[in-house]
Design an enzyme around this catalytic site. Structure first.
Site, PDB file in Angstrom:
ATOM      1  N   GLY A 134      -2.995   2.822  12.932  1.00  0.00           N
ATOM      2  CA  GLY A 134      -3.793   1.946  13.791  1.00  0.00           C
ATOM      3  C   GLY A 134      -2.959   1.439  14.956  1.00  0.00           C
ATOM      4  O   GLY A 134      -3.393   1.458  16.116  1.00  0.00           O
ATOM      5  N   THR A 135      -1.743   1.000  14.645  1.00  0.00           N
ATOM      6  CA  THR A 135      -0.837   0.482  15.679  1.00  0.00           C
ATOM      7  C   THR A 135      -0.526   1.546  16.721  1.00  0.00           C
ATOM      8  O   THR A 135      -0.485   1.260  17.928  1.00  0.00           O
ATOM      9  CB  THR A 135       0.484   0.021  15.023  1.00  0.00           C
ATOM     10  OG1 THR A 135       0.165  -0.880  13.963  1.00  0.00           O
ATOM     11  CG2 THR A 135       1.403  -0.637  16.008  1.00  0.00           C
ATOM     12  N   THR A 172       4.626   2.880   7.761  1.00  0.00           N
ATOM     13  CA  THR A 172       3.603   2.670   6.740  1.00  0.00           C
ATOM     14  C   THR A 172       4.210   2.923   5.381  1.00  0.00           C
ATOM     15  O   THR A 172       4.986   3.857   5.206  1.00  0.00           O
ATOM     16  CB  THR A 172       2.383   3.598   6.909  1.00  0.00           C
ATOM     17  OG1 THR A 172       1.533   3.403   5.776  1.00  0.00           O
ATOM     18  CG2 THR A 172       2.754   5.052   6.996  1.00  0.00           C
ATOM     19  N   ASP A 204       2.488   3.849   2.940  1.00  0.00           N
ATOM     20  CA  ASP A 204       1.720   4.912   2.285  1.00  0.00           C
ATOM     21  C   ASP A 204       2.236   6.321   2.588  1.00  0.00           C
ATOM     22  O   ASP A 204       1.790   7.280   1.975  1.00  0.00           O
ATOM     23  CB  ASP A 204       0.241   4.828   2.715  1.00  0.00           C
ATOM     24  CG  ASP A 204      -0.439   3.574   2.204  1.00  0.00           C
ATOM     25  OD1 ASP A 204       0.175   2.864   1.386  1.00  0.00           O
ATOM     26  OD2 ASP A 204      -1.576   3.302   2.636  1.00  0.00           O
ATOM     27  N   GLU A 224      -4.017   2.795  -5.361  1.00  0.00           N
ATOM     28  CA  GLU A 224      -5.118   1.843  -5.152  1.00  0.00           C
ATOM     29  C   GLU A 224      -6.381   2.489  -4.582  1.00  0.00           C
ATOM     30  O   GLU A 224      -7.489   1.996  -4.785  1.00  0.00           O
ATOM     31  CB  GLU A 224      -4.674   0.699  -4.244  1.00  0.00           C
ATOM     32  CG  GLU A 224      -4.266   1.208  -2.876  1.00  0.00           C
ATOM     33  CD  GLU A 224      -3.830   0.127  -1.909  1.00  0.00           C
ATOM     34  OE1 GLU A 224      -4.150  -1.029  -2.123  1.00  0.00           O
ATOM     35  OE2 GLU A 224      -3.157   0.491  -0.927  1.00  0.00           O
ATOM     36  N   TYR A 229       2.157  -5.508  -3.926  1.00  0.00           N
ATOM     37  CA  TYR A 229       2.863  -6.183  -2.835  1.00  0.00           C
ATOM     38  C   TYR A 229       4.367  -6.246  -3.092  1.00  0.00           C
ATOM     39  O   TYR A 229       5.156  -6.300  -2.152  1.00  0.00           O
ATOM     40  CB  TYR A 229       2.289  -7.589  -2.601  1.00  0.00           C
ATOM     41  CG  TYR A 229       0.916  -7.527  -1.980  1.00  0.00           C
ATOM     42  CD1 TYR A 229       0.757  -7.148  -0.648  1.00  0.00           C
ATOM     43  CD2 TYR A 229      -0.221  -7.800  -2.725  1.00  0.00           C
ATOM     44  CE1 TYR A 229      -0.499  -7.051  -0.074  1.00  0.00           C
ATOM     45  CE2 TYR A 229      -1.493  -7.709  -2.159  1.00  0.00           C
ATOM     46  CZ  TYR A 229      -1.625  -7.328  -0.827  1.00  0.00           C
ATOM     47  OH  TYR A 229      -2.870  -7.221  -0.265  1.00  0.00           O
ATOM     48  N   MET A 230       4.737  -6.225  -4.399  1.00  0.00           N
ATOM     49  CA  MET A 230       6.178  -6.324  -4.703  1.00  0.00           C
ATOM     50  C   MET A 230       6.963  -5.114  -4.199  1.00  0.00           C
ATOM     51  O   MET A 230       8.126  -5.239  -3.837  1.00  0.00           O
ATOM     52  CB  MET A 230       6.386  -6.479  -6.206  1.00  0.00           C
ATOM     53  CG  MET A 230       5.905  -7.823  -6.701  1.00  0.00           C
ATOM     54  SD  MET A 230       6.018  -7.944  -8.456  1.00  0.00           S
ATOM     55  CE  MET A 230       7.781  -7.912  -8.647  1.00  0.00           C
ATOM     56  N   ARG A 252       6.429  -3.442  -1.494  1.00  0.00           N
ATOM     57  CA  ARG A 252       6.600  -3.334  -0.037  1.00  0.00           C
ATOM     58  C   ARG A 252       7.224  -4.593   0.584  1.00  0.00           C
ATOM     59  O   ARG A 252       7.543  -4.597   1.771  1.00  0.00           O
ATOM     60  CB  ARG A 252       5.279  -2.990   0.654  1.00  0.00           C
ATOM     61  CG  ARG A 252       4.255  -4.088   0.659  1.00  0.00           C
ATOM     62  CD  ARG A 252       3.059  -3.730   1.539  1.00  0.00           C
ATOM     63  NE  ARG A 252       2.386  -4.951   1.936  1.00  0.00           N
ATOM     64  CZ  ARG A 252       1.257  -5.023   2.603  1.00  0.00           C
ATOM     65  NH1 ARG A 252       0.652  -3.911   2.970  1.00  0.00           N
ATOM     66  NH2 ARG A 252       0.722  -6.170   2.933  1.00  0.00           N
TER      67      ARG A 252
HETATM   68  N1  LIG Z   1      -8.183   2.539  17.027  1.00  0.00           N
HETATM   69  C1  LIG Z   1      -7.422   1.507  17.420  1.00  0.00           C
HETATM   70  N2  LIG Z   1      -7.270   1.230  18.724  1.00  0.00           N
HETATM   71  C2  LIG Z   1      -6.496   0.194  19.139  1.00  0.00           C
HETATM   72  N3  LIG Z   1      -5.851  -0.633  18.303  1.00  0.00           N
HETATM   73  C3  LIG Z   1      -5.977  -0.423  16.988  1.00  0.00           C
HETATM   74  C4  LIG Z   1      -6.764   0.654  16.479  1.00  0.00           C
HETATM   75  N4  LIG Z   1      -6.692   0.617  15.125  1.00  0.00           N
HETATM   76  C5  LIG Z   1      -5.917  -0.451  14.815  1.00  0.00           C
HETATM   77  N5  LIG Z   1      -5.475  -1.060  15.925  1.00  0.00           N
HETATM   78  C6  LIG Z   1      -4.624  -2.250  15.992  1.00  0.00           C
HETATM   79  O1  LIG Z   1      -3.351  -1.948  15.417  1.00  0.00           O
HETATM   80  C7  LIG Z   1      -2.889  -3.033  14.637  1.00  0.00           C
HETATM   81  C8  LIG Z   1      -2.526  -2.583  13.248  1.00  0.00           C
HETATM   82  O2  LIG Z   1      -3.531  -1.769  12.704  1.00  0.00           O
HETATM   83  P1  LIG Z   1      -3.733  -1.617  11.131  1.00  0.00           P
HETATM   84  O3  LIG Z   1      -4.714  -0.545  10.893  1.00  0.00           O
HETATM   85  O4  LIG Z   1      -4.028  -2.963  10.551  1.00  0.00           O
HETATM   86  O5  LIG Z   1      -2.296  -1.246  10.566  1.00  0.00           O
HETATM   87  P2  LIG Z   1      -1.408   0.051  10.739  1.00  0.00           P
HETATM   88  O6  LIG Z   1      -1.000   0.144  12.148  1.00  0.00           O
HETATM   89  O7  LIG Z   1      -0.277  -0.208   9.847  1.00  0.00           O
HETATM   90  O8  LIG Z   1      -2.259   1.208  10.329  1.00  0.00           O
HETATM   91  C9  LIG Z   1      -3.973  -4.081  14.665  1.00  0.00           C
HETATM   92  O9  LIG Z   1      -3.586  -5.105  15.553  1.00  0.00           O
HETATM   93  C10 LIG Z   1      -5.203  -3.351  15.148  1.00  0.00           C
HETATM   94  O10 LIG Z   1      -6.047  -4.170  15.950  1.00  0.00           O
HETATM   95  O1  LIG Z   2      -3.335  -6.579   2.072  1.00  0.00           O
HETATM   96  P1  LIG Z   2      -2.935  -5.943   3.336  1.00  0.00           P
HETATM   97  O2  LIG Z   2      -1.790  -6.595   3.999  1.00  0.00           O
HETATM   98  O3  LIG Z   2      -4.071  -5.708   4.266  1.00  0.00           O
HETATM   99  O4  LIG Z   2      -2.348  -4.522   2.975  1.00  0.00           O
HETATM  100  C1  LIG Z   2      -2.933  -3.656   2.083  1.00  0.00           C
HETATM  101  C2  LIG Z   2      -2.840  -2.251   2.574  1.00  0.00           C
HETATM  102  O5  LIG Z   2      -1.687  -2.017   3.315  1.00  0.00           O
HETATM  103  C3  LIG Z   2      -1.148  -0.742   3.018  1.00  0.00           C
HETATM  104  O6  LIG Z   2       0.124  -0.963   2.499  1.00  0.00           O
HETATM  105  C4  LIG Z   2      -1.108   0.155   4.209  1.00  0.00           C
HETATM  106  O7  LIG Z   2      -0.886  -0.593   5.328  1.00  0.00           O
HETATM  107  P2  LIG Z   2      -0.802   0.027   6.776  1.00  0.00           P
HETATM  108  O8  LIG Z   2      -2.129   0.594   7.174  1.00  0.00           O
HETATM  109  O9  LIG Z   2      -0.389  -1.100   7.596  1.00  0.00           O
HETATM  110  O10 LIG Z   2       0.246   1.080   6.705  1.00  0.00           O
HETATM  111  C5  LIG Z   2      -2.088  -0.116   2.019  1.00  0.00           C
HETATM  112  O11 LIG Z   2      -1.423   0.632   1.074  1.00  0.00           O
HETATM  113  C6  LIG Z   2      -2.818  -1.287   1.482  1.00  0.00           C
HETATM  114  O12 LIG Z   2      -4.122  -0.954   1.156  1.00  0.00           O
HETATM  115 MG   LIG Z   3      -2.988   2.253   8.637  1.00  0.00          MG
END
Ligand SMILES: Nc1ncnc2c1ncn2[C@@H]1O[C@H](COP(=O)(O)OP(=O)(O)O)[C@@H](O)[C@H]1O
Ligand SMILES: O=P(O)(O)OC[C@H]1O[C@](O)(COP(=O)(O)O)[C@@H](O)[C@@H]1O
Ligand SMILES: [Mg+2]
EC number: 2.7.1.11
Length: 530
Positions: free
Chosen positions: A247-248, A274, A276, A375, A432-433, A435
């Protein structure tokens, strides 16, 4: 065949600062360039021919097809460079030339023609295939040390090693490039526009790698491209280091696009994170090894508990939203696990070949058993039973139903109803432990390399890129390559077979599905052999 750069790729060719022909390859964002005129190295030959355009500074024609039928196609999936839209940027000698530490290095700078192959297992008639730019310090940089105003942000879930990456970006910028202005953006993307920044120096971050979590804090949601780029502009930031998952990285790509649109001299560097391990292209994500190691403690505890009682069933739930890598690797490492359930492999409870039948059998044989559960496993199955509405987190990720609790209850119900045997259920949820701890030694080194690769890339003027190891060599990868797909456990790969062999668990496929899979594999073999 004569090679020439196509006009669409020649944006930076006028710049005297871009003497390297391979830089010309990158003159348009994320261009894929193939070179069908190159003979692939003979499989028997020990020498790898240097492509002639790299040696002779010859222009290259862009080719759209990546797939050459007989082995010649070399494809560079390049990352953008600031000179793509700011062709007259000045460059400077890399300050590492003066570094005492690097003075002993035989080859301090990465050649602009170095590329990292995505595939290293090849056949004698394989195309040379996709390559990425090798990461590392370049002879010329596009930022003067005194001009750099960098910032670092961490987004999404936690992961062991984030603090090491932060520390090493700060120390790398400071010690290798003499940068003095480094800001910490607090609390994820929204921190750009809703919070004050922290001044980061090597002294401030000196000890943070010994702690879990993120020194800069994190959040989900809150990505607003325009507000973020406005803020980058207002603060005079010209290097943005973004640590986060898929997502980031999608957010980072949008920031880069906006920066390019506004013509700003801002290098945007993504560092994939990540727990995962589901990020495509790269070998492995940082913190994964640490998490797998920590998961052993939970599995050991479960095993000790269930071994000590009659008909003990231990269930350990580990992270893994869409991919079961942590569960798979933790299971394989432990050898105390009887069954591993992951999102990629559907399972069922009742009936022939089901989980409950297997549990009964293992309890009869051994008197105890351990189940490791990712999970994300069985989510559709649980949703059917619970009629749950698909809730989402602030980033839009699906919120998971608790498969651990659900499975625990279902197994208890089964044995209670049948009154077949009294069982002793122990459910451990260390999600959570695993990570929230600091990274182990090898992850610490990995994080250091990631951070330094990002710093070298940004200083060299690359932007809109992600760093990561591809076949053990660090590379600059177009962001889209790590966000367009997710890495998942392939049930047809040998790693999953190793797991099945180690646990001897059922495959949970019925006869029809098994036959379909065998037919598919057979037809693939036939197709390949034609
Ligand atoms: N498709 C997207 N476009 C722009 N920003 C995004 C998108 N998906 C997620 N983000 C932003 O990236 C950040 C982290 O996304 P998240 O999915 O929670 O974690 P991760 O980056 O670990 O997968 C959040 O601030 C979210 O708003
Ligand atoms: O409770 P939170 O902080 O949303 O995180 C839970 C989720 O984060 C993860 O660790 C993955 O997170 P990211 O998408 O940020 O990599 C998943 O395994 C888990 O479902
Ligand atoms: Mg993600």
């Amino acid at each position: 065949m004569e090679s020439t750069i196509s006009s669409s790729l020649s944006g930076s060719s006028s710049s005297p600062l871009l003497p390297s022909p391979s830089r010309r390859l990158g003159s348009k964002s994320q261009a894929s360039v193939s070179f069908p005129n190159l003979r692939h190295p003979s499989f028997k030959s020990r020498t790898f021919p240097v492509p002639s355009f790299w040696r002779q500074n010859k222009p290259i024609r862009s080719q759209s097809s990546n797939h050459q039928p007989h082995g010649d196609g070399f494809v560079l999936e390049d990352v953008p460079h600031l000179t793509d839209f700011l062709p007259n940027l000045p460059s400077y000698p890399n300050p590492l030339q003066q570094s005492q530490a690097y003075a002993v290095v035989k080859k301090t700078f990465v050649s602009s023609s170095d590329a990292v192959a995505q595939e290293v297992v090849v056949q004698d008639d394989s195309p040379r295939g996709v390559h990425f730019r090798r990461a590392g310090p370049r002879e010329k940089v596009f930022f003067h040390s005194k001009e750099v105003r960098a910032c670092i942000v961490t987004c999404g879930g936690l992961c062991p090693g984030i603090n090491t990456v932060i520390r090493e970006i700060v120390c790398g910028l400071s010690y290798m490039y003499g940068v003095e202005e480094i800001l910490g953006i607090e609390g994820g993307y929204r921190g750009f526009y809703s919070k004050n920044t922290l001044q980061l120096t090597p002294k401030v971050v000196n000890d943070i790698h010994k702690r879990g979590g993120t020194f800069l804090r994190t959040s989900r949601g809150g990505h607003d491209t325009h507000k973020i780029v406005d803020n980058i502009q207002d603060r005079g930031i010209n290097q943005v280091y973004i640590i986060g998952g898929d997502g980031t990285q999608k957010g980072a790509a949008l920031i880069y696009k906006e920066v390019e649109k506004r013509g700003l001299k801002v290098a945007v560097a993504g560092i994939p994170k990540t727990i995962d391990n589901d990020i495509a292209v790269i070998d492995k994500s940082f913190g994964f090894d640490t998490a797998v190691e920590e998961a052993q403690r939970a599995i050991n505890a479960a095993h000790v508990e269930v071994e000590s009682v009659e008909n003990g069933i231990g269930i350990v739930k580990l992270m893994g939203r869409y991919s079961g890598f942590i569960a798979l690797y933790a299971t394989l490492a432990s050898r105390d696990v009887d069954c591993c359930l992951i999102p990629e492999s559907p399972f069922y409870l009742e009936g022939q070949g089901g989980l409950v039948e297997f549990i009964e059998q293992r309890l009869k044989e051994n008197g105890h058993m351990v189940i490791v559960l990712a999970e994300g496993a069985g989510q559709e199955y649980i949703a059917q039973h619970m009629h749950a509405a698909g809730e989402k987190d602030a980033s839009g990720n699906k919120l998971l139903l608790d498969v651990g609790l659900w499975l625990t209850e279902r197994i208890k119900d089964h044995f209670a109803k049948g009154q077949k045997m009294a069982i002793n259920m122990k459910y451990i949820d260390p999600t959570y432990m695993i990570r929230a701890i600091p990274s182990n030694a090898s992850d610490n080194i990995y994080c250091t390399l990631l951070a330094h690769s990002a710093v070298h890339g940004a200083m060299a003027g690359y932007s809109g890129f992600t760093v990561g190891p591809v076949n053990s060599r660090h590379a600059y990868i177009p962001i889209s390559r790590v966000t367009e797909t997710q890495n998942t456990v392939k049930l047809t790969d040998r790693m999953w077979a190793r797991l099945l062999a180690s646990t001897n668990q059922p495959s949970f496929l019925d006869r029809n599905e098994m036959q379909q899979r065998v037919d598919l594999i057979n037809s693939n073999i036939e197709n390949t052999s034609i």
